[in-house]
Design an enzyme around this catalytic site. Structure first.
Site, PDB file in Angstrom:
ATOM      1  N   TYR A   1      -8.899 -23.552  -3.625  1.00 51.60           N
ATOM      2  CA  TYR A   1      -7.670 -22.765  -3.446  1.00 51.60           C
ATOM      3  C   TYR A   1      -7.163 -22.917  -2.012  1.00 51.60           C
ATOM      4  O   TYR A   1      -5.988 -23.175  -1.773  1.00 51.60           O
ATOM      5  CB  TYR A   1      -7.945 -21.288  -3.773  1.00 51.60           C
ATOM      6  CG  TYR A   1      -6.721 -20.410  -3.671  1.00 51.60           C
ATOM      7  CD1 TYR A   1      -5.900 -20.196  -4.775  1.00 51.60           C
ATOM      8  CD2 TYR A   1      -6.370 -19.813  -2.454  1.00 51.60           C
ATOM      9  CE1 TYR A   1      -4.761 -19.407  -4.687  1.00 51.60           C
ATOM     10  CE2 TYR A   1      -5.232 -19.029  -2.355  1.00 51.60           C
ATOM     11  CZ  TYR A   1      -4.428 -18.824  -3.466  1.00 51.60           C
ATOM     12  OH  TYR A   1      -3.313 -18.047  -3.363  1.00 51.60           O
TER      13      TYR A   1
ATOM     14  N   LYS B   1      -5.136   8.543 -15.577  1.00 50.64           N
ATOM     15  CA  LYS B   1      -4.234   8.984 -14.518  1.00 50.64           C
ATOM     16  C   LYS B   1      -4.834   8.529 -13.190  1.00 50.64           C
ATOM     17  O   LYS B   1      -5.825   9.083 -12.718  1.00 50.64           O
ATOM     18  CB  LYS B   1      -4.048  10.500 -14.539  1.00 50.64           C
ATOM     19  CG  LYS B   1      -3.046  10.961 -13.514  1.00 50.64           C
ATOM     20  CD  LYS B   1      -2.620  12.399 -13.746  1.00 50.64           C
ATOM     21  CE  LYS B   1      -1.514  12.785 -12.779  1.00 50.64           C
ATOM     22  NZ  LYS B   1      -1.917  12.660 -11.365  1.00 50.64           N
TER      23      LYS B   1
ATOM     24  N   ARG C   1       7.042   7.100  -3.018  1.00 52.60           N
ATOM     25  CA  ARG C   1       7.688   8.108  -3.857  1.00 52.60           C
ATOM     26  C   ARG C   1       8.555   9.064  -3.035  1.00 52.60           C
ATOM     27  O   ARG C   1       9.626   9.460  -3.480  1.00 52.60           O
ATOM     28  CB  ARG C   1       6.634   8.906  -4.635  1.00 52.60           C
ATOM     29  CG  ARG C   1       7.257   9.972  -5.480  1.00 52.60           C
ATOM     30  CD  ARG C   1       6.344  10.503  -6.556  1.00 52.60           C
ATOM     31  NE  ARG C   1       7.085  11.450  -7.365  1.00 52.60           N
ATOM     32  CZ  ARG C   1       7.275  12.721  -7.039  1.00 52.60           C
ATOM     33  NH1 ARG C   1       6.733  13.191  -5.927  1.00 52.60           N
ATOM     34  NH2 ARG C   1       7.983  13.517  -7.789  1.00 52.60           N
TER      35      ARG C   1
ATOM     36  N   GLU D   1       0.797   2.466  -8.942  1.00 54.89           N
ATOM     37  CA  GLU D   1      -0.062   3.239  -8.061  1.00 54.89           C
ATOM     38  C   GLU D   1      -0.848   2.264  -7.186  1.00 54.89           C
ATOM     39  O   GLU D   1      -1.474   1.339  -7.701  1.00 54.89           O
ATOM     40  CB  GLU D   1      -0.998   4.054  -8.974  1.00 54.89           C
ATOM     41  CG  GLU D   1      -1.512   5.315  -8.414  1.00 54.89           C
ATOM     42  CD  GLU D   1      -0.544   6.512  -8.492  1.00 54.89           C
ATOM     43  OE1 GLU D   1       0.610   6.384  -8.969  1.00 54.89           O
ATOM     44  OE2 GLU D   1      -0.974   7.573  -8.028  1.00 54.89           O
TER      45      GLU D   1
ATOM     46  N   CYS E   1     -14.084  36.004  20.267  1.00 55.88           N
ATOM     47  CA  CYS E   1     -13.929  34.568  20.015  1.00 55.88           C
ATOM     48  C   CYS E   1     -15.138  33.816  20.573  1.00 55.88           C
ATOM     49  O   CYS E   1     -15.457  33.950  21.754  1.00 55.88           O
ATOM     50  CB  CYS E   1     -12.645  34.062  20.679  1.00 55.88           C
ATOM     51  SG  CYS E   1     -12.481  32.263  20.608  1.00 55.88           S
TER      52      CYS E   1
HETATM   53  S1  IVH Z   1       3.652   8.073 -15.814  1.00 54.80           S
HETATM   54  C1  IVH Z   1       7.666  10.501 -15.154  1.00 54.80           C
HETATM   55  N1  IVH Z   1       1.234   7.133 -15.861  1.00 54.80           N
HETATM   56  O1  IVH Z   1       0.732  10.616 -11.412  1.00 54.80           O
HETATM   57  C2  IVH Z   1       6.296  10.086 -15.410  1.00 54.80           C
HETATM   58  N2  IVH Z   1       1.922   8.340 -13.922  1.00 54.80           N
HETATM   59  O2  IVH Z   1       2.730  13.488 -11.079  1.00 54.80           O
HETATM   60  C3  IVH Z   1       6.025   8.701 -14.994  1.00 54.80           C
HETATM   61  N3  IVH Z   1       0.224   8.474 -12.182  1.00 54.80           N
HETATM   62  O3  IVH Z   1       2.472  10.262  -8.755  1.00 54.80           O
HETATM   63  C4  IVH Z   1       4.654   8.560 -14.511  1.00 54.80           C
HETATM   64  N4  IVH Z   1      -1.327   7.335 -13.247  1.00 54.80           N
HETATM   65  O4  IVH Z   1       2.575   8.017 -10.017  1.00 54.80           O
HETATM   66  C5  IVH Z   1       2.130   7.837 -15.154  1.00 54.80           C
HETATM   67  N5  IVH Z   1      -0.879   6.204 -16.035  1.00 54.80           N
HETATM   68  C6  IVH Z   1       0.016   6.886 -15.340  1.00 54.80           C
HETATM   69  C7  IVH Z   1      -0.257   7.400 -14.049  1.00 54.80           C
HETATM   70  C8  IVH Z   1       0.733   8.128 -13.373  1.00 54.80           C
HETATM   71  C9  IVH Z   1      -1.030   7.986 -12.133  1.00 54.80           C
HETATM   72  C10 IVH Z   1       0.846   9.258 -11.097  1.00 54.80           C
HETATM   73  C11 IVH Z   1       2.301   9.092 -10.830  1.00 54.80           C
HETATM   74  C12 IVH Z   1       2.651  10.382 -10.140  1.00 54.80           C
HETATM   75  C13 IVH Z   1       1.676  11.348 -10.685  1.00 54.80           C
HETATM   76  C14 IVH Z   1       2.374  12.294 -11.645  1.00 54.80           C
END
Ligand code: IVH
Length: 690
Positions: free
Chosen positions: A50, A130, A151, A190, A423
């Site tokens: 590479y 999540k 964000r 993320e 204190c």
């Molecule tokens: S969907 C409007 N899917 O969780 C909803 N969010 O408060 C669109 N997050 O900061 C987001 N994993 O960036 C979604 N699999 C996932 C996620 C995810 C992490 C984060 C998101 C946001 C927070 C939601």
């Protein structure tokens, strides 16, 4: 496999056409191999092979600079450090998720979705982990990566494009073998730091006497907010993408289809995405991940449930904060049991005495914990926490560890802990204010000064490398710093003989302090330690007033207009800035040649930011003007055309082009009942017509 390429001739011996063809082949090969390595984790060539291709491409691009297009694999790092990040609007609002820890809430969510779907249809849900990282918007135009924005407040964030370019799993150009690239597409994802990388990184920080990060998420967020992209490049980050935030020139049959497109375009998607058709399957998925999370090398804090059908999503719409078609089903915070070896007192920069439990070290979710805050006197009494007790502690995300409860009590327990009457740092008699115990010696207590010095250099303030808790304490104890401004008069000679310092580190600290002479205004405001002013408020104050001078002159009434600042907060801020000794301390810093940045003031009044911009269309139960007045009565704003700045559209019967435009732009659509609920949730009232 790599097509045959004759890499022998010296680049300068090639014709322009040959060079162009070879550069194109090399770029596409390097892209393919880096995708195989970083996204699919199944490399087909050795690192050496590479590197050889990479060096050849570099040589060609050096000879013919016009071949080094912005999406070339050689162009990941290379831009100069920036002075500040620019603010950028998102192509569509980045909403949050409604969240719960209760299984019954998941069942109720399912009922609401079923109601929206109608009797004869069953929902399909997409289930995802999540991810607990830093949220990001990624924009591609004609398949080329053009922008990454944090964000921020959901509508506007910071442009961190140069930093995201350095993340090797992020394609600089979308793959188009299976699906063409749309004209414009924005993804939501993320940025993650793996737990193993995080621990190694923190160990290195600790060795260098620097402040460690509290969690992988914090560390990921800090890493993408570096002004120098080469620092970001050194941080071993990954970016996982799970949502199409906005698209022009393509459409998707469902969210599953959208996710498949994301994968085909070469972005990395989360693992173990599944579908479900009833709430019990959602609960099972959650339970499975709750066990499995300890084996993962990245942090997740729950699972996300999303309705797959995009048309029904549109119908269900969103509140100003979250979509109605999705739910975050969070895990219980992680808990472990350990013993309190001792209870001590910490005096903070504002004079508050905080009892702290010094614990037998214990690992909670990948992070070693040896201290936990006991908050205040009342908390100690309520939970009856004493030295020697075995206690359950929990850590949720990056939150400071907490003692949840005492789990076992020895027959001969220690006596209850009593807060000191004086204190421990300066001997001044303390006073009580509600549950808190406070040292009133604001300008004479060395512990408070240590706290202020440490805070001034902390990561969210002026980020002075080498000015951690220990060094701040040392500087105050040796009388080298008796007020903040004196940080700027320190010389290497002052420091060189202190414990833990040598010539290099002394020079480096002095240099790091000097480098903060033109701080970003928002960071400078955080650094001053104004009551109530954290990162978010500081940012809004900086945007609203534009300069330190304007903020210092502002009345409490003017301050109260700023987004996120209410009357109580504004009183505290003006009281702080108006206090003679604080004013003198700030002037002294400015006299050292510190010049905070200035910017054009932006009106951030609560009304617009909080309630959002609405567009009304179609036949509504009241006239258009009445609807607009209603929205303005709760601090909102109404406009007549739909754009990227519209927060939602209220659509009645026979809505036409505005509704179409909203759907095209991904702007949430509310029906009249939703809108009424939105008004009522903001304290407004809607009289029944008739
Ligand atoms: S969907 C409007 N899917 O969780 C909803 N969010 O408060 C669109 N997050 O900061 C987001 N994993 O960036 C979604 N699999 C996932 C996620 C995810 C992490 C984060 C998101 C946001 C927070 C939601």
């Amino acid at each position: 496999m790599t097509p045959d390429l004759d890499l022998r001739p010296d680049p300068s011996d090639l014709s322009a056409d040959e060079a162009r063809d070879q550069a194109r082949t090399l770029q596409s090969e390097l892209r393919r191999h880096s995708h195989l390595y970083y996204v699919e984790a199944r490399p087909q060539i050795s690192d050496e092979a590479y590197d050889e291709l990479f060096r050849r491409l570099q040589a060609l691009e050096e000879e013919w600079p016009e071949l080094a297009t912005p999406d070339s694999p050689t162009r990941r790092v290379g831009t100069e450090p920036q002075d500040a990040f620019e603010n950028r609007d998102h192509l569509a609002p980045m909403l949050s998720l409604d969240s719960t820890q209760e299984p019954d809430e998941v069942r109720r969510f399912d009922e609401r979705v079923r109601k929206a779907l109608g009797e004869d249809r069953d929902p399909t849900y997409l289930l995802e982990p999540k991810l607990d990282g830093a949220s990001i918007e990624l924009v591609y135009e004609d398949g080329v990566f053009v922008r990454a924005v944090t964000r921020g407040n959901g509508r506007t964030g910071e442009d961190v494009t140069a930093n995201l370019r350095t993340i090797p799993s992020l394609p600089l150009r979308l793959r188009t073998e299976t699906r063409a690239a749309p004209a414009v597409v924005a993804f939501r994802g993320e940025v993650m730091m793996y737990i193993s990388a995080f621990e190694a990184f923190n160990a290195r920080l600790a060795e260098e006497g620097r402040e460690p990060y509290a969690s992988p998420r914090n560390s990921a967020a800090g890493s993408i907010r570096q002004l120098d992209p080469s620092v970001t490049a050194s941080r071993e980050l990954d970016v996982l993408v799970f949502d199409v935030l906005h698209v022009e020139g393509a459409s998707f049959a469902s969210d599953t289809d959208g996710l498949e497109a994301i994968r085909q375009w070469g972005l990395k998607v989360p693992e173990r995405v599944e579908t479900a058709t009833d709430p019990e399957e959602i609960l099972a998925y959650h339970a499975g991940f709750e066990v499995e999370r300890d084996e993962l090398d990245y942090e997740i804090d729950g699972v996300v449930v999303k309705l797959d059908d995009l048309a029904v999503r549109q119908e269900m719409g969103s509140t100003a904060h979250h979509p109605r078609w999705a739910l975050a089903y969070k895990f219980e915070p992680r808990k472990e049991v350990t013993r309190i070896e001792r209870i001590g007192i910490q005096v903070g920069r504002t004079g508050v005495l905080t009892p702290v439990a010094f614990l037998r070290p214990v690992v909670v979710g990948g992070v070693t914990i040896s201290r936990a805050s006991l908050h205040n006197r009342e908390e100690l009494v309520r939970k009856d926490i004493r030295e020697g007790d075995r206690v359950r502690i929990q850590r949720a995300g990056d939150v400071i560890p907490q003692v949840v409860e005492v789990v076992e009590q020895e027959a001969d327990r220690e006596d209850p802990y009593r807060m000191p009457t004086h204190c421990p740092a300066c001997g001044t008699e303390v006073y009580e204010e509600g549950p808190r115990t406070i040292c009133p010696n604001r300008f004479g207590c060395p512990a408070q000064l240590k706290g202020r010095v440490q805070h001034y250099g902390s990561r969210s303030a002026l980020d002075i490398e080498g000015l951690g808790e220990e060094t701040a304490a040392l500087l105050v104890d040796r009388d080298l710093v008796t007020r903040l401004a004196e940080l700027y008069t320190l010389t290497p000679d002052d420091l060189i003989h202190l414990e833990g310092f040598a010539e290099m580190s002394a020079t480096a600290l002095v240099q790091a302090v000097q480098d903060t002479r033109t701080p970003e205004l928002e960071r400078f405001l955080v650094a001053l330690g104004i009551p109530e002013v954290g990162v978010t408020v500081a940012r809004d104050l900086a945007r609203h007033f534009g300069s330190l001078g304007a903020l210092r002159e502002a009345s409490a009434e003017a301050l109260a207009e700023v987004h996120g600042v209410g009357p109580i907060m504004s009183e505290k801020i003006t009281a702080f800035l108006g206090e003679k000794r604080n004013a003198v301390a700030i002037d002294a810093i400015l006299e050292q040649g510190v010049v905070p940045t200035e910017q054009e003031p932006v009106d951030t009044s609560d009304a617009v930011e909080e309630a959002g911009v609405a567009v009304f269309t179609g036949a509504l139960p009241v006239s258009r003007t009445e609807a607009q007045d209603l929205w303005e009565s709760v601090g909102g704003r109404a406009t007549s055309s739909v754009s990227g700045n519209t927060d939602f559209v209220v659509a009645g019967e026979n809505a036409g082009s505005k509704l179409e435009k909203a759907q095209e732009l991904g702007v949430p659509v509310l029906d009249w009942d939703d809108f009424v609920a939105e008004v009522e949730s903001r304290g407004g009232s809607v009289l029944e017509e008739g």
